[in-house]
Structures are given as C-alpha cells and as structure tokens.
Design an enzyme around this catalytic site. Structure first.
Site, PDB file in Angstrom:
ATOM      1  N   ARG A 104       0.577  -1.475  -0.191  1.00  0.00           N
ATOM      2  CA  ARG A 104       0.762   0.343   0.088  1.00  0.00           C
ATOM      3  C   ARG A 104       1.531   1.041   0.352  1.00  0.00           C
ATOM      4  NH1 ARG A 104      -4.549   0.230   4.592  1.00  0.00           N
ATOM      5  NH2 ARG A 104      -2.591   1.035   5.518  1.00  0.00           N
ATOM      6  N   THR A 108      -1.101   7.731  -0.964  1.00  0.00           N
ATOM      7  CA  THR A 108      -1.871   7.942  -1.685  1.00  0.00           C
ATOM      8  C   THR A 108      -3.495   6.353  -1.225  1.00  0.00           C
ATOM      9  OG1 THR A 108      -1.446   5.857  -3.560  1.00  0.00           O
ATOM     10  CG2 THR A 108      -0.859   8.051  -4.148  1.00  0.00           C
ATOM     11  N   ASP A 200       0.183  -3.029  12.302  1.00  0.00           N
ATOM     12  CA  ASP A 200       1.526  -3.895  10.785  1.00  0.00           C
ATOM     13  C   ASP A 200       1.886  -5.082  10.638  1.00  0.00           C
ATOM     14  OD1 ASP A 200       2.494  -1.667   8.130  1.00  0.00           O
ATOM     15  OD2 ASP A 200       2.792  -4.570   8.519  1.00  0.00           O
ATOM     16  N   ASP A 203       4.785  -6.491   9.402  1.00  0.00           N
ATOM     17  CA  ASP A 203       6.151  -5.879  10.140  1.00  0.00           C
ATOM     18  C   ASP A 203       6.604  -6.359  11.657  1.00  0.00           C
ATOM     19  OD1 ASP A 203       6.889  -3.300   8.872  1.00  0.00           O
ATOM     20  OD2 ASP A 203       6.100  -2.079   9.577  1.00  0.00           O
TER      21      ASP A 203
END
Ligand SMILES: O=P(O)(O)OC[C@H]1O[C@H](OP(=O)(O)OP(=O)(O)O)[C@H](O)[C@@H]1O
Ligand SMILES: O=c1cc[nH]c(=O)[nH]1
Ligand SMILES: [Mg+2]
Length: 209
Positions: A104, A108, A200, A203
């Site tokens: 991602r 944006t 995340d 991560d």
C-alpha cells in the site's frame, strides 16, 4: 452478494486477542497467525464437494467419502499473507501456492503491484486468497481482479481482521467472492490502519519495525 462469514469459534477469538496484544513478539505472532489460518480454513472449506468411493478397511468393504471437484490453490498477498500459508498447507498439503506482491503506497493508500507468480492451471483451481488484514479493501480487490485476469473463477478471501469498510468495499466490487474474517473491526484511522486492529501485520510477522 458476497457471503460474509465472521468466525465465532472461541479458539479463534482467543488467538485473535493474543495477536492484537502489542506484547506478543514475532515468534508467537507467527505461530498464532498460522494456527488461526488453519482453523479458518476448516470453516472456509466446509462446502467443498465430496464423492463416494469404495474402499476396503482391514476388516470390511465399505463406501466412503473423498474430496472431488476442483483442486485448491492458496494465494497469499505478500508480504503479510505469507504468514497464513503454512497453517493452510497443514490441512491441504496438495494445494499449489501462487504469490501476488502488493504494498500500500503510504501517501495514496492505493495498492502497488510488484510481483506475481501463479500456478499454470490457476483456472482449474478454487482459490483461497489470504491476507491477515482487510483495511480499505484496495489490496484485496486488486488481487482478485488480477487473479480473474489470469483465469481464476472461484475465489474465497480469508483474513484475520477486517474493517467494516473493507468488507463493504470488497463485497460491492467482487460480489462473487465469499469473505471469511476472524473478526470485523469498526473503523480505520487517518492512515487507513484498522482500529483496534493489530498494527502492521507484515512488520509484526517479520520484525521490520
Ligand atoms: O485493505 P488495504 O487498505 O489495501 O490494506 C491491507 C493491506 O495492507 C497490508 O499490506 P502492506 O501494504 O502493509 O504490505 P506488507 O504486507 O508488505 O506489509 C495488508 O497486509 C494488506 O495487504
Ligand atoms: O491495520 C492495518 C491496515 C493495513 N495493513 C496492516 O497491516 N494493518
Ligand atoms: Mg505491512
């Protein structure tokens, strides 16, 4: 319309609480993600077709059921989807595995594709598309459109944590794709992270932050 199945099994809910907890380290996080993926696969494959065959046990002849119909393919959305693959392969060891690389863009929030390698016979397989997180839905919709371009027909999407918005976006864009979610969270924050979510997923799986 997409069928949306939210897992209510206590084992899944318990393990999702553990992966949400920020004190859970990468080793335990990886183990739990695989375990949840395995448990969810049990539910997501409930409607696979069976046929009756004849076999002999050591003491008698009998009719018994085996899987028939299309073979399965597992497609993780890289990176975080990788964390679910081993758990699913434990249950379906003959499935082939394809990979779609998407990240991602932080500005944006749109998915950017960087890798794709799929089984040659993708059009003959039922696909389990997997990613722990369904946030805006952009990555899942992009991956599904991509799989369809390559010939995939029957796709199920499995995620551990979905947002309400992600479920709405995915089922509106791909009504033929059923969604299996461990849990559905209410909102996204300003960076399109799921709240409360788990942070995340990539991560936390790979220790990159
Ligand atoms: O529904 P969306 O808004 O598209 O967000 C979900 C996507 O974001 C995460 O990937 P990320 O971009 O962090 O890549 P990574 O797996 O490499 O960490 C996650 O694993 C999904 O692929
Ligand atoms: O909450 C989120 C949203 C997108 N990707 C993640 O890994 N977590
Ligand atoms: Mg990530």
């Amino acid at each position: 319309m997409s069928k949306v199945v939210v897992m209510d099994h206590p084992l899944i809910q318990h393990k999702i609480t553990k992966i949400r907890d920020k004190r859970t380290g990468a080793k335990e996080f990886r183990e739990l993600v695989n375990e949840i993926a395995m448990l969810m696969t049990y539910e997501a494959t409930r409607d696979l077709q069976l046929e009756e065959i004849e076999i002999e046990t050591p003491v008698a002849k009998t009719k018994a059921m085996i899987l028939t119909g299309k073979k399965l393919g597992i497609v993780p959305i890289l990176r975080a989807g990788l964390g679910m693959v081993d758990g699913i392969l434990e249950l379906i060891p003959v499935a082939k595995v394809g990979h779609i690389g998407l990240y991602r863009d932080p500005e944006t929030l749109l998915p950017v594709e960087y890798y794709c390698k799929l089984p040659n016979d993708i059009s003959e397989r039922e696909i389990l598309l997997v990613d722990p997180m369904l946030a805006t839905g952009g990555s899942a919709v992009a991956a599904i459109n991509f799989l369809k371009e390559k010939g995939a027909k029957k796709i199920r999407f499995l995620c551990l944590i979905a947002s309400k918005k992600g479920v709405e976006t995915l089922s509106a864009a791909c009504p033929d794709v059923d969604i299996y979610a461990g849990v559905v969270d209410e909102v996204l924050n300003d960076h399109a992270y799921i709240l409360p979510g788990l942070g995340d997923a990539g991560d936390r799986l790979f220790g990159t932050k």
